[in-house]
Design a protein around this motif. Structure first.
Motif, PDB file in Angstrom:
ATOM      1  N   MET A   1      23.173 -29.201 -25.761  1.00 46.89           N
ATOM      2  CA  MET A   1      22.341 -28.420 -24.859  1.00 46.89           C
ATOM      3  C   MET A   1      23.166 -27.363 -24.116  1.00 46.89           C
ATOM      4  N   GLN A   2      24.424 -27.662 -23.854  1.00 50.09           N
ATOM      5  CA  GLN A   2      25.266 -26.670 -23.184  1.00 50.09           C
ATOM      6  C   GLN A   2      25.445 -25.435 -24.057  1.00 50.09           C
ATOM      7  N   ALA A   3      25.638 -25.651 -25.333  1.00 51.94           N
ATOM      8  CA  ALA A   3      25.789 -24.520 -26.254  1.00 51.94           C
ATOM      9  C   ALA A   3      24.504 -23.715 -26.320  1.00 51.94           C
ATOM     10  N   TYR A   4      23.369 -24.380 -26.259  1.00 54.09           N
ATOM     11  CA  TYR A   4      22.075 -23.705 -26.355  1.00 54.09           C
ATOM     12  C   TYR A   4      21.734 -22.936 -25.085  1.00 54.09           C
ATOM     13  N   ASP A   5      22.096 -23.446 -23.937  1.00 49.42           N
ATOM     14  CA  ASP A   5      21.756 -22.790 -22.670  1.00 49.42           C
ATOM     15  C   ASP A   5      22.230 -21.337 -22.628  1.00 49.42           C
ATOM     16  N   ALA A   6      23.388 -21.074 -23.206  1.00 51.17           N
ATOM     17  CA  ALA A   6      23.948 -19.722 -23.169  1.00 51.17           C
ATOM     18  C   ALA A   6      23.135 -18.725 -24.003  1.00 51.17           C
ATOM     19  N   CYS A   7      22.415 -19.223 -24.996  1.00 52.23           N
ATOM     20  CA  CYS A   7      21.697 -18.306 -25.879  1.00 52.23           C
ATOM     21  C   CYS A   7      20.177 -18.472 -25.803  1.00 52.23           C
ATOM     22  N   HIS A   8      19.685 -19.249 -24.875  1.00 49.12           N
ATOM     23  CA  HIS A   8      18.262 -19.558 -24.784  1.00 49.12           C
ATOM     24  C   HIS A   8      17.388 -18.303 -24.679  1.00 49.12           C
ATOM     25  N   GLU A   9      17.663 -17.440 -23.719  1.00 52.59           N
ATOM     26  CA  GLU A   9      16.799 -16.288 -23.467  1.00 52.59           C
ATOM     27  C   GLU A   9      16.733 -15.348 -24.673  1.00 52.59           C
ATOM     28  N   ALA A  10      17.875 -15.038 -25.250  1.00 52.18           N
ATOM     29  CA  ALA A  10      17.900 -14.138 -26.413  1.00 52.18           C
ATOM     30  C   ALA A  10      17.179 -14.773 -27.602  1.00 52.18           C
ATOM     31  N   PHE A  11      17.346 -16.060 -27.776  1.00 50.03           N
ATOM     32  CA  PHE A  11      16.702 -16.759 -28.888  1.00 50.03           C
ATOM     33  C   PHE A  11      15.188 -16.773 -28.718  1.00 50.03           C
ATOM     34  N   ILE A  12      14.709 -17.035 -27.519  1.00 50.46           N
ATOM     35  CA  ILE A  12      13.269 -17.058 -27.248  1.00 50.46           C
ATOM     36  C   ILE A  12      12.675 -15.667 -27.468  1.00 50.46           C
ATOM     37  N   ARG A  13      13.366 -14.644 -27.006  1.00 46.17           N
ATOM     38  CA  ARG A  13      12.887 -13.271 -27.176  1.00 46.17           C
ATOM     39  C   ARG A  13      12.796 -12.926 -28.666  1.00 46.17           C
ATOM     40  N   TYR A  14      13.802 -13.318 -29.432  1.00 42.17           N
ATOM     41  CA  TYR A  14      13.779 -13.047 -30.874  1.00 42.17           C
ATOM     42  C   TYR A  14      12.621 -13.784 -31.544  1.00 42.17           C
ATOM     43  N   CYS A  15      12.457 -15.048 -31.237  1.00 44.10           N
ATOM     44  CA  CYS A  15      11.365 -15.829 -31.846  1.00 44.10           C
ATOM     45  C   CYS A  15      10.003 -15.259 -31.469  1.00 44.10           C
ATOM     46  N   SER A  16       9.876 -14.797 -30.248  1.00 42.90           N
ATOM     47  CA  SER A  16       8.615 -14.212 -29.802  1.00 42.90           C
ATOM     48  C   SER A  16       8.300 -12.947 -30.596  1.00 42.90           C
ATOM     49  N   ALA A  17       9.295 -12.101 -30.792  1.00 41.70           N
ATOM     50  CA  ALA A  17       9.084 -10.878 -31.563  1.00 41.70           C
ATOM     51  C   ALA A  17       8.840 -11.192 -33.035  1.00 41.70           C
ATOM     52  N   LEU A  18       9.548 -12.162 -33.550  1.00 49.21           N
ATOM     53  CA  LEU A  18       9.421 -12.529 -34.960  1.00 49.21           C
ATOM     54  C   LEU A  18       8.073 -13.154 -35.272  1.00 49.21           C
TER      55      LEU A  18
ATOM     56  N   HIS B   1       8.458   3.826 -25.281  1.00 44.19           N
ATOM     57  CA  HIS B   1       7.742   3.060 -24.255  1.00 44.19           C
ATOM     58  C   HIS B   1       7.152   1.773 -24.841  1.00 44.19           C
ATOM     59  N   ILE B   2       6.623   1.866 -26.038  1.00 40.83           N
ATOM     60  CA  ILE B   2       6.023   0.694 -26.685  1.00 40.83           C
ATOM     61  C   ILE B   2       7.094  -0.356 -26.965  1.00 40.83           C
ATOM     62  N   LEU B   3       8.252   0.072 -27.483  1.00 42.41           N
ATOM     63  CA  LEU B   3       9.351  -0.858 -27.754  1.00 42.41           C
ATOM     64  C   LEU B   3       9.860  -1.508 -26.466  1.00 42.41           C
ATOM     65  N   ALA B   4       9.983  -0.710 -25.408  1.00 41.24           N
ATOM     66  CA  ALA B   4      10.452  -1.255 -24.133  1.00 41.24           C
ATOM     67  C   ALA B   4       9.482  -2.290 -23.590  1.00 41.24           C
ATOM     68  N   THR B   5       8.186  -2.024 -23.706  1.00 40.34           N
ATOM     69  CA  THR B   5       7.181  -2.966 -23.236  1.00 40.34           C
ATOM     70  C   THR B   5       7.193  -4.227 -24.103  1.00 40.34           C
ATOM     71  N   ALA B   6       7.333  -4.054 -25.410  1.00 45.33           N
ATOM     72  CA  ALA B   6       7.387  -5.196 -26.312  1.00 45.33           C
ATOM     73  C   ALA B   6       8.567  -6.093 -25.958  1.00 45.33           C
ATOM     74  N   LYS B   7       9.669  -5.476 -25.536  1.00 46.25           N
ATOM     75  CA  LYS B   7      10.849  -6.260 -25.142  1.00 46.25           C
ATOM     76  C   LYS B   7      10.571  -7.065 -23.874  1.00 46.25           C
ATOM     77  N   THR B   8       9.878  -6.473 -22.915  1.00 53.16           N
ATOM     78  CA  THR B   8       9.637  -7.181 -21.663  1.00 53.16           C
ATOM     79  C   THR B   8       8.596  -8.286 -21.797  1.00 53.16           C
ATOM     80  N   ILE B   9       7.656  -8.147 -22.709  1.00 50.84           N
ATOM     81  CA  ILE B   9       6.633  -9.189 -22.846  1.00 50.84           C
ATOM     82  C   ILE B   9       7.005 -10.237 -23.881  1.00 50.84           C
ATOM     83  N   ALA B  10       8.134 -10.046 -24.570  1.00 51.82           N
ATOM     84  CA  ALA B  10       8.533 -10.975 -25.622  1.00 51.82           C
ATOM     85  C   ALA B  10       9.048 -12.290 -25.070  1.00 51.82           C
ATOM     86  N   LEU B  11       9.244 -12.373 -23.791  1.00 53.11           N
ATOM     87  CA  LEU B  11       9.769 -13.634 -23.217  1.00 53.11           C
ATOM     88  C   LEU B  11       8.733 -14.682 -23.072  1.00 53.11           C
TER      89      LEU B  11
END
Length: 173
Positions: free
Chosen positions: A1-18, A163-173
């Protein structure tokens, strides 16, 4: 879990976009984390857990997309999530259009654009994930952006692609 904590936000954002419009993000994240947990001892460089998670998420999503038959149901669910976050209806439609246009890009370009523009990965991280060079990643992103601009210009949009890409990035969380 310690290893995962460091990459949680980026991973969630990627999965959301994917997973946008194709499947539930939580299901994808959960499936990938179960796979990673089961194979954690087999991961050669545990410092690169994020790269392993991204590759696994991509592979898992491809497998699920092939079996998926109820695409419209997922698109409606993601649209509801976007509206619930306070995004205007016009921008919501533009985001849906963006994801449809992303599907028209070659897979390497699409992945590079999603990783960079929506998930916020650096060029160097994308190069490691895609087993490529930074120069090749820059080229993929540049060509992907150009193709997206061209595809989006063919359709009426209310906002600029930036603008669309920036918004997509903010709502991907």
């Amino acid at each position: 879990m310690q290893a995962y904590d460091a990459c949680h936000e980026a991973f969630i954002r990627y999965c959301s976009a994917l997973s946008y419009g194709r499947m539930d993000t939580k299901d994808l994240v959960q499936d990938v984390l179960v796979i990673a947990y089961q194979n954690f001892d087999k991961i050669q460089d545990q410092g690169k857990l994020l790269h392993y998670l991204v590759r696994t998420a991509r592979n898992r999503s491809i497998s699920q997309w092939r079996r998926s038959k109820f695409r419209g149901e997922w698109l409606d669910k993601h649209t509801e999530n976007v509206v619930a976050r306070g995004v205007s209806p016009e921008l919501s439609l533009d985001i849906q259009l963006l994801y449809r246009m992303l599907d028209k890009l070659p897979s390497k370009q699409r992945d590079a654009v999603i990783l960079f523009e929506i998930s916020g990965f650096s060029m160097r991280e994308i190069a490691v994930i895609q087993d490529s060079t930074e120069g090749a990643v820059k080229t993929k992103i540049s060509r992907g952006r150009s193709k997206l601009r061209q595809l989006m210009a063919e359709r009426p949009t209310h906002n600029s692609i930036t603008h669309i890409l920036a918004t997509a990035k903010t709502i991907a969380l």
